[in-house]
Design a protein around this motif. Structure first.
Motif, PDB file in Angstrom:
ATOM      1  N   ARG A  76      -4.317   4.704  -7.345  1.00  0.00           N
ATOM      2  CA  ARG A  76      -3.300   3.823  -6.763  1.00  0.00           C
ATOM      3  C   ARG A  76      -3.443   2.411  -7.328  1.00  0.00           C
ATOM      4  NH1 ARG A  76      -4.047   6.513  -0.755  1.00  0.00           N
ATOM      5  NH2 ARG A  76      -2.221   7.892  -0.869  1.00  0.00           N
ATOM      6  N   PHE A 101      -2.074   2.564 -11.118  1.00  0.00           N
ATOM      7  CA  PHE A 101      -0.623   2.671 -11.247  1.00  0.00           C
ATOM      8  C   PHE A 101       0.135   1.674 -10.367  1.00  0.00           C
ATOM      9  CE2 PHE A 101      -2.023   6.812 -12.821  1.00  0.00           C
ATOM     10  CZ  PHE A 101      -1.231   6.941 -13.958  1.00  0.00           C
ATOM     11  N   GLN A 102      -0.624   0.956  -9.536  1.00  0.00           N
ATOM     12  CA  GLN A 102      -0.021  -0.019  -8.626  1.00  0.00           C
ATOM     13  C   GLN A 102       1.125   0.621  -7.835  1.00  0.00           C
ATOM     14  OE1 GLN A 102       1.060  -3.493 -10.973  1.00  0.00           O
ATOM     15  NE2 GLN A 102      -1.068  -3.997 -11.426  1.00  0.00           N
ATOM     16  N   ASP A 103       0.792   1.783  -7.293  1.00  0.00           N
ATOM     17  CA  ASP A 103       1.774   2.561  -6.526  1.00  0.00           C
ATOM     18  C   ASP A 103       1.001   3.494  -5.594  1.00  0.00           C
ATOM     19  OD1 ASP A 103       4.839   3.470  -6.567  1.00  0.00           O
ATOM     20  OD2 ASP A 103       3.600   5.272  -6.399  1.00  0.00           O
ATOM     21  N   LEU A 107       1.617   6.533  -4.901  1.00  0.00           N
ATOM     22  CA  LEU A 107       1.622   7.854  -5.534  1.00  0.00           C
ATOM     23  C   LEU A 107       1.880   8.990  -4.553  1.00  0.00           C
ATOM     24  CD1 LEU A 107      -1.331   7.416  -8.061  1.00  0.00           C
ATOM     25  CD2 LEU A 107       1.118   7.277  -8.548  1.00  0.00           C
ATOM     26  N   THR A 119       5.652   9.773  -4.322  1.00  0.00           N
ATOM     27  CA  THR A 119       6.576   8.646  -4.429  1.00  0.00           C
ATOM     28  C   THR A 119       7.491   8.848  -5.647  1.00  0.00           C
ATOM     29  OG1 THR A 119       5.082   7.381  -5.843  1.00  0.00           O
ATOM     30  CG2 THR A 119       4.833   7.123  -3.448  1.00  0.00           C
ATOM     31  N   LYS A 120       8.500   7.991  -5.748  1.00  0.00           N
ATOM     32  CA  LYS A 120       9.435   8.086  -6.872  1.00  0.00           C
ATOM     33  C   LYS A 120       8.701   7.949  -8.204  1.00  0.00           C
ATOM     34  CE  LYS A 120      13.785   6.073  -8.606  1.00  0.00           C
ATOM     35  NZ  LYS A 120      13.324   5.761  -9.969  1.00  0.00           N
ATOM     36  N   LYS A 121       7.764   7.021  -8.265  1.00  0.00           N
ATOM     37  CA  LYS A 121       7.012   6.815  -9.494  1.00  0.00           C
ATOM     38  C   LYS A 121       6.186   8.050  -9.839  1.00  0.00           C
ATOM     39  CE  LYS A 121       4.226   3.313 -11.817  1.00  0.00           C
ATOM     40  NZ  LYS A 121       3.673   1.940 -11.713  1.00  0.00           N
TER      41      LYS A 121
END
Length: 308
Positions: free
Chosen positions: A45, A48-50, A52, A65-67
């Motif tokens: 996380r 990818f700064q998300d 996930l 998530t969308k990413k």
């Protein structure tokens, strides 16, 4: 983003997490503890700064998530290509390899096909190779597990192989009738059609249905046999025949394993021969170890067929 060499293992974990969408199941596949994989997810996380994966509103599993959804197919393909590159760069030596192969087939085919490959691998060519034999899953599960590399080969009727898989013919076989030696109604070496229809029959059935393709063939001739028992394992049928006056119609190659304890007859009506084949996923097509296994399996069964 610059992926460091030390973070490559995290990409493998992420690929599994995105497939399973469940930390417990993914950890089991990766042979990691759940806390260890949760720590890896936290690191991913950050990379990818998300998030996930986020908890599902139902409380069961997680949602990508969308990413993560956009990332998954690209990541999976990249890891597959990396695995191929590694496999192809290392020569396969069956004498040294401890590769673990998983083969899906029913227990009749384990008797017909599997025992020969076990003998060849463990006694002659590759003492450290490991084999696991499992039942064939339903079609979509089979395709999914083969794509993931969880199943190497599936063996079954040629006509039932999913078109998405590569395949190769292994052997042709036909049905025969078996009964215990000394069966009171079967004194000669020939079973008549009348005796066949009137006898008590034992069949294989995964679902408990007391019908098979053989009954449909009889119905086309206006005939019917007396099926009294179905079992979920082919190899239970000879045991039942030994203790009862029932009969069974089974593959000839299967009955060869029991020819010393059962009496075998030709089927008294016409039944078509059937073809057996092995199938594998495209991602294993060029894998040297997999090619070795496929060629060995073909050789064992081809040589056996030549002896018949």
């Amino acid at each position: 983003m610059d992926i460091k060499r030390s973070e490559m293992s995290l990409m493998i974990s992420l690929d599994t997490l995105l497939e399973e969408k469940n930390v417990t199941r993914a950890a089991k596949r990766l042979y990691l503890s759940q806390p260890a994989l949760s720590a890896q997810l936290a690191r991913l996380r950050q990379i990818f700064q998300d998030p996930l994966l986020v908890p599902s509103e139902t409380g069961k599993g997680m949602i990508a998530t969308k990413k993560a959804i956009e990332l998954q197919p690209k990541l999976h393909l990249a890891l597959q290509e990396l695995q191929k590159a590694i496999s192809f760069s290392i020569p396969f030596d069956p004498l040294q390899s401890n590769r673990h192969f998983v083969l899906a087939m029913n227990d009749s085919l384990l008797t017909i096909v599997g025992i020969g490959i076990i003998q060849k691998i463990f006694q002659t060519f590759a003492p450290n190779i490991r084999l696991s034999f499992i039942p064939v899953p339903e079609k979509q599960e089979l395709l999914n597990r083969m794509e993931k590399g969880e199943i190497d080969l599936s063996i079954g009727l040629h006509d039932n192989i999913p078109v998405a898989l590569h395949s190769r013919h292994l052997l042709s076989d036909y049905f025969q009738v078996a009964a215990r030696i000394g069966h009171p109604q079967l004194n000669s070496n020939v079973i008549t059609l009348q005796d066949y229809c009137q006898a008590y029959h034992v069949i294989f059935s995964k679902t408990g249905i007391l019908q098979s393709s053989i009954d449909f063939a009889l119905q086309k001739q206006g005939l019917q046999r007396n099926v009294i028992t179905s079992v979920f394992s082919y190899n239970q049928i000879p045991l039942i025949l030994l203790d009862t006056d029932s009969i069974a119609t089974l593959p000839s190659r299967f009955l060869q394993r029991y020819q010393n304890i059962l009496k075998v007859f030709e089927v008294p009506f016409e039944l078509p021969r059937f073809d057996l084949a092995m199938a594998w996923h495209a991602n294993m097509q060029e894998d040297p170890a997999h090619q070795w296994l496929r060629n060995l399996l073909y050789q064992v069964n081809h040589d056996s067929a030549q002896i018949q």
